[in-house]
Motif scaffolding. Sequence first.
Motif, PDB file in Angstrom:
ATOM      1  N   GLY A   1       0.822  -1.210   0.000  1.00 14.94           N
ATOM      2  CA  GLY A   1       0.000   0.000   0.000  1.00 14.94           C
ATOM      3  C   GLY A   1       0.851   1.253   0.000  1.00 14.94           C
ATOM      4  O   GLY A   1       0.608   2.184  -0.782  1.00 14.94           O
ATOM      5  N   TYR A   2       1.884   1.269   0.863  1.00 10.29           N
ATOM      6  CA  TYR A   2       2.769   2.437   0.873  1.00 10.29           C
ATOM      7  C   TYR A   2       3.482   2.583  -0.467  1.00 10.29           C
ATOM      8  O   TYR A   2       3.719   3.687  -0.939  1.00 10.29           O
ATOM      9  CB  TYR A   2       3.776   2.335   2.014  1.00 10.29           C
TER      10      TYR A   2
ATOM     11  N   ILE B   1       2.285   1.770  -3.455  1.00 14.86           N
ATOM     12  CA  ILE B   1       1.350   2.358  -4.421  1.00 14.86           C
ATOM     13  C   ILE B   1       1.201   3.853  -4.159  1.00 14.86           C
ATOM     14  O   ILE B   1       1.260   4.684  -5.081  1.00 14.86           O
ATOM     15  CB  ILE B   1      -0.016   1.645  -4.325  1.00 14.86           C
ATOM     16  N   LEU B   2       1.030   4.216  -2.881  1.00 16.59           N
ATOM     17  CA  LEU B   2       0.869   5.633  -2.557  1.00 16.59           C
ATOM     18  C   LEU B   2       2.109   6.426  -2.926  1.00 16.59           C
ATOM     19  O   LEU B   2       2.018   7.567  -3.380  1.00 16.59           O
ATOM     20  CB  LEU B   2       0.570   5.791  -1.067  1.00 16.59           C
TER      21      LEU B   2
ATOM     22  N   PHE C   1       2.112   7.064  -6.686  1.00 15.49           N
ATOM     23  CA  PHE C   1       1.208   8.153  -7.050  1.00 15.49           C
ATOM     24  C   PHE C   1       1.715   9.492  -6.529  1.00 15.49           C
ATOM     25  O   PHE C   1       1.496  10.525  -7.160  1.00 15.49           O
ATOM     26  CB  PHE C   1      -0.210   7.860  -6.550  1.00 15.49           C
TER      27      PHE C   1
ATOM     28  N   ILE D   1      -7.062  -2.322   0.697  1.00 18.64           N
ATOM     29  CA  ILE D   1      -5.764  -2.994   0.655  1.00 18.64           C
ATOM     30  C   ILE D   1      -4.839  -2.336  -0.359  1.00 18.64           C
ATOM     31  O   ILE D   1      -3.660  -2.158  -0.114  1.00 18.64           O
ATOM     32  CB  ILE D   1      -5.960  -4.497   0.374  1.00 18.64           C
ATOM     33  N   THR D   2      -5.405  -1.922  -1.489  1.00 22.12           N
ATOM     34  CA  THR D   2      -4.559  -1.300  -2.497  1.00 22.12           C
ATOM     35  C   THR D   2      -4.401   0.193  -2.267  1.00 22.12           C
ATOM     36  O   THR D   2      -3.740   0.869  -3.046  1.00 22.12           O
ATOM     37  CB  THR D   2      -5.148  -1.492  -3.898  1.00 22.12           C
ATOM     38  N   CYS D   3      -5.028   0.710  -1.222  1.00 22.84           N
ATOM     39  CA  CYS D   3      -4.978   2.140  -0.911  1.00 22.84           C
ATOM     40  C   CYS D   3      -5.690   2.989  -1.957  1.00 22.84           C
ATOM     41  O   CYS D   3      -5.517   4.207  -1.968  1.00 22.84           O
ATOM     42  CB  CYS D   3      -3.553   2.657  -0.744  1.00 22.84           C
TER      43      CYS D   3
ATOM     44  N   LEU E   1      -7.080   7.482  -2.841  1.00 14.91           N
ATOM     45  CA  LEU E   1      -6.701   8.132  -4.101  1.00 14.91           C
ATOM     46  C   LEU E   1      -7.867   8.971  -4.621  1.00 14.91           C
ATOM     47  O   LEU E   1      -9.031   8.680  -4.344  1.00 14.91           O
ATOM     48  CB  LEU E   1      -6.315   7.091  -5.143  1.00 14.91           C
TER      49      LEU E   1
ATOM     50  N   GLU F   1      -7.012   9.289 -10.160  1.00 11.53           N
ATOM     51  CA  GLU F   1      -5.888   8.402  -9.842  1.00 11.53           C
ATOM     52  C   GLU F   1      -6.387   6.965  -9.711  1.00 11.53           C
ATOM     53  O   GLU F   1      -5.728   6.024 -10.158  1.00 11.53           O
ATOM     54  CB  GLU F   1      -5.258   8.832  -8.513  1.00 11.53           C
TER      55      GLU F   1
ATOM     56  N   PHE G   1      -5.139   3.731 -11.702  1.00 12.23           N
ATOM     57  CA  PHE G   1      -4.669   2.536 -11.002  1.00 12.23           C
ATOM     58  C   PHE G   1      -5.429   1.299 -11.461  1.00 12.23           C
ATOM     59  O   PHE G   1      -4.828   0.275 -11.790  1.00 12.23           O
ATOM     60  CB  PHE G   1      -4.834   2.738  -9.483  1.00 12.23           C
TER      61      PHE G   1
END
Lengths: 560, 95
Positions: A75-76, A78-79, A82, B35-37, B41, B45, B49
């Motif tokens: 998760g971190y 992916i963030l 972005f 889970i994927t955050c 977003l 975004e 994704f």
Amino acid sequence: MPRYSTGEAPGGHSYLQKAAMNGSCKIENGGLKNGYVKNGVCPEDRILNGGLYKRPFHEAFEETPMLVAVLTYMGYGILTLFGYLRDFLRAWKIEKCHNATEREDQRDFVPLYQDFENFYTRNLYMRIRDNWNRPVCSVPGERVDIMERFTDDYNWTFKFTGRVIKGVINMGSYNYLGFAQNSGFCAEASAVVLQQYGGGVCSTRQEMGNLDKHEELEHLVAEFLGVDAAMTYGMGFATNSMNIPALAGKGCLILSDELNHASLVLGARLSGATIRIFKHNNMQSLEKLLRDAIVHGQPRTHRPWRKILILVEGIYSMEGSIVRLPEVIALKKKYKAYLYLDEAHSIGALGPNGRGVVDYFGLDPRDVDIMMGTFTKSFGGAGGYIGGSKVLIDYLRKHSHSTAYATSMSPPVAEQIITSMKCIMGADGTSLGRERVEQLAENTRYFRRRLTEMGFIIYGNSDSPVVPLMLYMPAKIGAFGREMLKRHIGVVVVGFPATPIIESRARFCVSAAHTKEMLDEALSKISEVGDLLQLKYSRHHFVPLLDRPFDETTYEETED
Amino acid sequence: MFFFERFGATIALIKMDVKHFKDYLSWLYYQYLLITCSYVLEPWEQSIFNTVLVTAIAMVIYSSYVFIPIHVRLAVEFFSGIFGGQHESTVAPMS
């Protein structure tokens, strides 16, 4: 990776088995090795660590499940990707840049707003910023009113809707004994004092700002703590950060717990002393540092250290753990070091008489050289104190910056502290204070037990009113805060700079003012949100801290 | 009459199942968001994704569909060349 799992015993043992093991086979823990435990004493009633503890010391930090850790890092990741994308867009002026930027005519200067340009703040914290700094518009008691706000630019700015979210159950304030009230005897006494003295003092204690209220408060604090003398300050943070430099200096050694509060860290750094960090609440690590300090002395010159000061907190506010004070005191006596105990969270909240962690372990307050604490939490006031011997306090009165430069405490605040402290001591002729202390202990055990039963991962000591519930994943920090507010429960969620990157958590603070109905309502809502967000990670592998063998490779020397 | 009653009950059951299933799907999507955050977003975004993720998965599935049979066949041929018995055509006729 999981901070508390280095070399732990295989999981699945129940705590009682382990406790029995500690009582009988003392080779297993550090007690015997340290040499301050007499040989051959095998207490029958499972007293921990060779009789240093008068009550069971039950502290658990469950290991992070591997899958959760992997998903959290993902998760971190992916963030972060972005975040880089957005920074790229901002740099190329494709997207408007909301954060502080340099003036056009200073474009070639070294950037001034380094902190605000922090990647984490801009790209991760900003996305869930609505969970923090929510404006409260009532007394922060057991229920609060929160001003509703909304954002139309993804948390860069907030606007008020004009509505108020009423009656939110407050699980976030440090209102341990429920003295944050706008009515009742404390508030009335403060109002009378406000009539008499006004709000501000407009001078420091050394000049025209020394009121009879302050003298009264200091005598009362000394009596409350059971020490010779005490001194009070208007700000809790400054009590630490300004008094440690008065006590330590160049050529001194400060041994600090790795999870100490920022105020202690700042004070230690300002003092100019050498700082060495020991593992959180790990007495083997502390003893090794003490022993090394005495054997090797100062680096290069190898002169002995001028003095050694150990900095610990009573309750660690992010872990909910309680310091192993009996062991720290034994070590400090053995190696002739000084002990600075920060009771910011524990004063009022721990011990049968509410007198903090010293009372909790049934120790002599004179064994602690410097007793520091704050009035911000249990007493519903503001400011901090230092208690200790008369000599220490006289020295600090002369040398501390907080005395010389800080404006003295506001008289109504001092009166709030006096009345609440008298109430806890029972000096007001009622048993109200004692009931509150007992109520808090009961609420704490109930709340912690229920959360553990529900299957959440809860950190810390079973007697600590600070209850961290592990969330781990960054999106769940935001989701938990929002979902709980939707259900009218106000909680504090904590993420990265305050905790290690993967150990994000929600932190509840139990109060004596919470009734059982409120706790039950909060618990049922927490369970509901826990199911929704899949937070019930626990596999009930408790790892009592006492049994973690000390691994020499996990701790870094901070030799300079 | 009995038939219609049962039919009605079945319809209700199916309706409930569909609702249940929808709830389950939305819960699953929520877990995916957390889970994927993607939860934190911004919508554009999020769509980037999702597009990237769906494209990647689609490509993996497509390429495995196209290439795995070929590879499997080649592997089988290779290994049968090593471990398998001699081919009929290589065996000299004995008479």
